[in-house]
Design a protein around this motif. Sequence first.
Motif, short mmCIF file in Angstrom:
data_model
loop_
_atom_site.label_atom_id
_atom_site.label_comp_id
_atom_site.label_asym_id
_atom_site.label_seq_id
_atom_site.Cartn_x
_atom_site.Cartn_y
_atom_site.Cartn_z
N ASN A 106 0.80 -1.22 0.00
CA ASN A 106 0.00 0.00 0.00
C ASN A 106 0.83 1.27 0.00
OD1 ASN A 106 -2.99 -0.47 0.08
ND2 ASN A 106 -2.28 -1.99 1.54
N VAL A 107 2.17 1.11 -0.16
CA VAL A 107 3.01 2.30 -0.21
C VAL A 107 2.84 2.96 -1.56
CG1 VAL A 107 5.37 3.15 -0.17
CG2 VAL A 107 4.69 1.31 1.36
N LYS A 108 2.60 4.28 -1.53
CA LYS A 108 2.46 4.99 -2.79
C LYS A 108 3.82 5.53 -3.20
CE LYS A 108 -2.34 6.26 -2.26
NZ LYS A 108 -2.74 6.77 -0.95
N GLY A 109 4.09 5.54 -4.47
CA GLY A 109 5.36 6.06 -4.94
C GLY A 109 6.36 4.94 -5.11
N VAL A 110 6.83 4.76 -6.36
CA VAL A 110 7.71 3.65 -6.69
C VAL A 110 9.02 3.74 -5.92
CG1 VAL A 110 8.88 2.47 -8.59
CG2 VAL A 110 6.68 3.59 -8.98
N LYS A 111 9.57 4.95 -5.85
CA LYS A 111 10.88 5.11 -5.21
C LYS A 111 10.83 4.78 -3.73
CE LYS A 111 13.92 8.10 -7.80
NZ LYS A 111 14.21 9.49 -8.14
N THR A 198 -9.61 -4.46 -10.91
CA THR A 198 -11.03 -4.12 -11.11
C THR A 198 -11.86 -4.50 -9.88
OG1 THR A 198 -11.41 -6.25 -12.17
CG2 THR A 198 -10.96 -4.38 -13.61
N LEU A 199 -11.38 -5.52 -9.12
CA LEU A 199 -12.08 -5.89 -7.89
C LEU A 199 -12.07 -4.73 -6.91
CD1 LEU A 199 -10.90 -9.56 -7.15
CD2 LEU A 199 -13.17 -8.78 -7.80
N HIS A 200 -10.89 -4.08 -6.81
CA HIS A 200 -10.76 -2.95 -5.90
C HIS A 200 -11.68 -1.81 -6.35
CE1 HIS A 200 -7.69 -3.69 -2.88
NE2 HIS A 200 -7.15 -4.51 -3.74
N GLU A 201 -11.70 -1.55 -7.66
CA GLU A 201 -12.54 -0.46 -8.18
C GLU A 201 -14.01 -0.73 -7.87
OE1 GLU A 201 -11.48 -0.14 -12.30
OE2 GLU A 201 -9.41 0.29 -11.70
N PHE A 211 -9.30 -0.57 4.42
CA PHE A 211 -9.07 -1.68 5.33
C PHE A 211 -9.95 -2.87 4.97
CE2 PHE A 211 -9.77 -3.88 9.41
CZ PHE A 211 -8.46 -4.20 9.68
N LYS A 212 -11.21 -2.58 4.66
CA LYS A 212 -12.14 -3.64 4.28
C LYS A 212 -11.70 -4.33 2.99
CE LYS A 212 -16.56 -2.61 6.39
NZ LYS A 212 -17.65 -1.62 6.31
N ARG A 213 -11.18 -3.51 2.08
CA ARG A 213 -10.75 -4.10 0.81
C ARG A 213 -9.56 -5.03 1.01
NH1 ARG A 213 -9.24 0.35 -2.57
NH2 ARG A 213 -9.98 1.87 -1.06
N ILE A 214 -8.67 -4.68 1.92
CA ILE A 214 -7.54 -5.57 2.20
C ILE A 214 -8.03 -6.89 2.77
CG2 ILE A 214 -5.63 -5.93 3.81
CD1 ILE A 214 -4.69 -3.20 3.26
N ILE A 215 -8.97 -6.81 3.71
CA ILE A 215 -9.48 -8.02 4.34
C ILE A 215 -10.24 -8.89 3.34
CG2 ILE A 215 -11.08 -8.92 6.11
CD1 ILE A 215 -8.63 -7.71 7.35
N ASP B 22 -10.07 6.14 5.25
CA ASP B 22 -8.89 5.93 4.44
C ASP B 22 -7.71 6.75 4.92
OD1 ASP B 22 -10.19 4.10 3.03
OD2 ASP B 22 -10.46 5.27 1.20
N ILE B 23 -7.99 7.97 5.42
CA ILE B 23 -6.90 8.77 5.95
C ILE B 23 -6.30 8.09 7.18
CG2 ILE B 23 -6.36 10.92 7.17
CD1 ILE B 23 -8.22 12.33 5.23
N LEU B 24 -7.16 7.59 8.04
CA LEU B 24 -6.69 6.86 9.22
C LEU B 24 -5.84 5.67 8.79
CD1 LEU B 24 -6.94 6.67 12.33
CD2 LEU B 24 -8.77 5.01 11.95
N PHE B 25 -6.35 4.95 7.77
CA PHE B 25 -5.62 3.79 7.26
C PHE B 25 -4.23 4.20 6.76
CE2 PHE B 25 -4.29 1.21 3.68
CZ PHE B 25 -4.38 -0.06 4.20
#
Lengths: 308, 312
Positions: A106-111, A198-201, A211-215, B22-25
């Motif tokens: 879930n980290v944003k940003g490739v670097k 597409t599942l996430h979308e 959080f729900k999407r991760i679970i 989402d911000i909390l997450f």
Amino acid sequence: MTFAEKRKKTLRLMKRNWLLYVFLLPAVLFIVLFKYGPMYGLQIAFQNYSITKGFSGSEWVGLKWFIKFFESPRFWVLLKNTLTLSLYSLVVGFPIPIILALVLNNVKGVKRKKFAQTITYMPHFISTVVLVGMISAFFSPSSGFVNTLLSYLGGSGDTYFMGDPSYFSHMYVWSGVWQEAGWGSIIYMAALAGVDPTLHEAAMIDGANKFKRIIHIDLPTIIPTIIIMLIMRCGSILGVGYEKVFLMQNDMNIAVSEVISTYVYKLGLINRQYSYSTAVGLFNNAINFTLLVIVNKAAKKISGSSLW
Amino acid sequence: MENGMMSVKRAQKIRQRHTWDDILFEVITKLLLIFFVVIVAYPIYFIIVASFSDPVYANNGSILLFPKGFTLMGYERVFEDERIWIGYLNTIIYTVSGTALGTAVVLLAGYAFSRKDLPGSGILMKLFIFTMYFSGGMIPLFLVVNEMGLVNTRWSVILLGCVSVYNIIIVRSFMANTISDELMDAATIDGCGNGMFFFKIVLPLSKAVIAVMVLYIAVSYWNGYFNAMIFLTDTDKYPLQLFLRQILLMATQSGSDLNLIQQDPELADQLATSAQLVKYGMIVIATAPIICLYPFVQKYFVKGVMIGSVKG
């Protein structure tokens, strides 16, 4: 195709691909000599082996060494120490790489992601000797910085972490987590890369938060990988590696730090009791192998994921 | 049209409602990430900083972020120790020869196993895989090596570490996926035999997996100590890791040290602290080659795990 035709085809293939058998030869030699050779040597667990008499000349003693081991008071101590370390490692060391993978994913940003990966994978490349050297330097009662920091926080500042038996399992397990959690997360990262975006979308439109999407999306996708890894771990429940335990042992913690594999080493190669120590090692390997087969079968039945 | 507008609006509303979640997450994952990275990086960073600092500061906890009392004394002492040079030389010998031999054996076997038209390879692979889960154990292995006359020779270290079934599986999976049957058929029609096909076509297409193998095997030789400890008795054949074990872990106080503590506790204390500095220097010297090289070849290590994780 009839049997005769099949055999003819096989022979033709063998003849055409003879060179590939030559390619296999070095590896086969290695496996036969250094893997199956020792398995043949396992017979000394049932003998009163002496080097001068060899495999064929030594007398057979049946299960004598196994009975001796089961009846010795050491047996329960070794079993308890081995199980303590491996179960503690399993409970702590198994979930942490999964959590790390979910976080990294879930980290944003490739670097930023690449940087975090590089750092967390790094300890995997530190040798066991250096790792144990680092632990004993950091936790030394006279000169380690951990004790110094603890004394600022109101601790006694002279705790001998490496010698005190009550700290041994914590030191062993958490240093293992430190070294391998990052590397262990790679396999889950690979599985997470296969999650259908597409599942996430769709879930987002339905109002599911992250959080729900991760679970409900990420975790189910990596369940097969988790099961395979769990089977492997269960297969080595008595297989606490000697390399690190051996280096962490000292006279003060030996009561809790002697595990089956280090005992085999000392009994066999230091005390030269070849037959007895081979029997102890065989007991250990047989339990591991049986556990692996059972857990694998159970996993196949319950979830459909298995090693074979 | 109107329907579409509605659903977009609804989605926006829902998104707003969940922004706070989402911000909390986001905050939690960021904190976790920082926690993981700091916990892993700090001990390594500390070793490097401490190896350049006056040992007094390293031990009393006053260097936590930056070197203090800069000194190269630790490194000078490390390089004065001839065991380091012997160990380094031996480790290079083992790593280079073992990696060359191991990579060759694993590539040849992996390719042969990747071919679907090789009678008997299936059962042979099963026999190989069985050895991953069941082994004869330490003592029978020792006796076999002893029987072959390899104990206390460099061959014991080189040969025992060179082949791993896991590596063969990685090569097999890679080649089975990269080298297509059509390629093979085309080459056969052009009169290309198995040998020529392997060396002229398969190997050039397998650069990635060759890199993975070289790195995996080299790291295992560089870091290994146990085979050497079991099979070698002459210290002049010891790899670096065994000397490190002596210096880092077995330096117990000898009788003369105890005498010194009674006569001149201050001097004894100084000696103990400078010994600590040498240890930090030694850890850096022994680990630097791998740690410095690793970020540049990280993708190959990761690739190896990925290929290995594909079942079958």
